[in-house]
Scaffold this motif. Structure first.
Motif, short mmCIF file in Angstrom:
data_model
loop_
_atom_site.label_atom_id
_atom_site.label_comp_id
_atom_site.label_asym_id
_atom_site.label_seq_id
_atom_site.Cartn_x
_atom_site.Cartn_y
_atom_site.Cartn_z
N GLU A 75 -8.57 0.50 -2.78
CA GLU A 75 -7.81 1.11 -1.81
C GLU A 75 -6.67 2.06 -2.43
N ILE A 76 -5.90 1.30 -2.99
CA ILE A 76 -4.53 1.92 -3.53
C ILE A 76 -4.67 3.02 -4.53
N ARG A 126 0.87 -1.15 -0.12
CA ARG A 126 -0.10 0.00 0.11
C ARG A 126 0.96 1.32 -0.11
N GLU A 136 0.31 8.05 -8.35
CA GLU A 136 -0.12 9.59 -8.17
C GLU A 136 0.31 10.21 -9.44
N ALA A 171 0.90 3.38 -3.83
CA ALA A 171 0.08 4.39 -3.61
C ALA A 171 0.83 5.67 -4.68
#
Length: 335
Positions: free
Chosen positions: A257-258, A220, A228, A224
Motif C-alpha cells: 500500500e505504501i 502511511r 516518492e 508514502a
C-alpha cells in the motif's frame, strides 16, 4: 590528525548550535567530501537525475560489512530508462558498457547523532571518533577502487552527520541542503535545476523497523512521500535468512500500500554469507575481551585474534581503533 579532530569538533559545535535554534527541523551537514562539487559526478550529464548511494549506520566501528555494502551497491546496481537493474555476475558485468547503462554518481556515509532505539552510553566512542573512522573508511574505499572503472561514485564520497534518527527526517535534511546547494553551486546556464534521488542502503532488519508503526504518528501518510523520491537498497543479514518470511513481508498489504510495486522502490542485493555475519558488536567484543597486547609482546594467540579482526574490519580502521585505544579496558598505547 589533531587538527582534523579539532576541525570536526568545531563543526559539530556549530551544527548543534544551529539545531538548538529549531530542534524539530532535521539538519544535515557534510563534514568531509572528496570533491568540491560532491554529490555531482565530474562526468555527469546535468540533464539526468543525480543518484546518491547512502550508507547510514552507527559506524561503531566501521567493518568489512559496511565496506561491502557500499561497494556492492555501486558495482551491482545500474540504471536504464529510469529503472534499476541488478547485475551481480562478472560475465554480465562485461556487457555493461555495451548496454549503455547509467551508474551511481556519488556515495555518502551518514551518521545520525540520535538513534531511534539506543542512547549513547559512556562506553561508546564519541561522535568525533566515529566521523574520523568514517573518513578513514571513505579513504580506504577510494584507494581500493581502480581508476579505470565506471564506478566513479566510489571515488566521489562524502561523510555527513544528521540530527534526526528516522529515515524520513534524514532524507528531508539531506535534500534540503542539496537543493540549497543546487540553487547556487550547481546551477547551470540554462537554469536547469538539479534533481536528486537518494538510495538508502540497509539490512533487512532495518527495513523491518522502517515499516514499524511505533516510529510514526501515521505511518502511511509519513512514509508514502518518502518513497516518492527515495529508494531502499536492502541486503541480507544473518538471522534473517528465511526467504519465505521475507517474501511475505514484502508482499504484505501495508508494504504494498505504501510503496506499490516492491521491486521499483526496494532493491535487494545479496551479500556473501560470511560478510552478512559481520557486525560492529562482534568487533567491539573481541577488542574489549580478547585483544590483550602489552609492551609490544605479540603472542601467537594474540596474532590470531588480530587476524580475526582484520577479517572483520578494514586494516586502516583496525589501526585507528588500536592507535586511539578505543573499545578497550586496558591501554594499548605501547603497541
Amino acid at each position: 590528525m589533531c587538527a582534523r579532530r579539532a576541525s570536526i569538533e568545531e563543526s559539530l559545535l556549530s551544527f548543534q548550535t544551529e539545531f538548538n535554534l529549531n530542534p524539530s527541523q532535521p539538519l544535515f551537514k557534510i563534514t568531509y567530501k572528496s570533491s568540491p562539487i560532491w554529490p555531482i559526478s565530474p562526468i555527469s550529464d546535468h540533464r539526468k537525475i543525480t543518484r546518491i548511494a547512502i550508507l547510514d549506520s552507527s559506524f561503531n566501528p566501521p567493518t568489512n560489512a559496511h565496506y561491502q555494502l557500499i561497494v556492492r551497491s555501486v558495482t551491482n546496481i545500474f540504471f536504464q530508462n529510469g529503472k534499476s537493474i541488478i547485475i551481480q555476475t562478472p560475465e554480465r558485468q562485461q556487457q555493461i558498457k555495451e548496454q549503455g547503462l547509467e551508474f551511481f554518481d556519488s556515495c555518502l556515509l551518514l551518521y545520525a547523532t540520535k538513534n531511534a532505539d539506543k542512547i549513547l552510553s559512556s562506553s561508546d566512542v564519541s561522535h568525533v571518533d566515529r566521523l574520523l573512522m568514517m573518513e578513514t573508511l571513505a579513504s580506504h574505499i577510494q584507494s581500493t577502487t581502480p581508476s579505470d572503472t565506471h564506478y566513479t561514485a566510489l571515488k566521489n564520497l562524502a561523510v555527513g552527520v544528521v540530527t534526526h534518527p528516522r529515515f524520513i527526517d534524514k532524507a528531508h535534511g539531506i535534500l534540503s541542503l542539496l537543493h540549497s546547494l543546487s540553487n547556487s553551486s550547481f546551477s547551470f546556464s540554462n537554469n536547469t535545476s538539479r534533481q536528486f534521488s537518494l538510495y538508502f542502503i540497509m539490512g533487512y532488519d532495518t527495513v523491518i523497523r522502517l515499516f514499524n508503526p511505533q516510529y510514526y504518528t501515521n505511518m502511511r501518510e509519513e512514509l508514502a512521500p518518502f518513497f516518492e523520491t527515495n529508494y531502499i537498497i536492502c541486503a541480507n543479514r544473518e538471522g534473517y535468512d528465511e526467504e519465505e518470511a521475507e517474501e511475505q513481508f514484502y508482499q504484505s498489504d501495508i508494504v504494498r500500500e505504501i510503496i506499490g510495486r516492491e521491486e521499483e522502490k526496494i532493491i535487494r542485493i545479496k551479500l556473501d554469507n560470511e560478510i552478512a555475519k559481520i557486525s560492529s558488536t562482534k568487533v567491539r567484543d573481541i577488542i574489549r575481551n580478547e585483544l590483550k597486547i602489552k609492551n609490544k609482546e605479540n603472542t601467537e594467540e594474540q596474532n590470531k585474534i588480530q587476524n580475526v579482526l582484520l577479517e572483520l574490519c578494514p586494516k586502516p580502521i583496525f589501526e585507528f581503533v588500536i592507535q586511539k585505544d578505543l573499545y578497550r579496558k586496558v591501554s594499548v598505547k605501547n603497541i
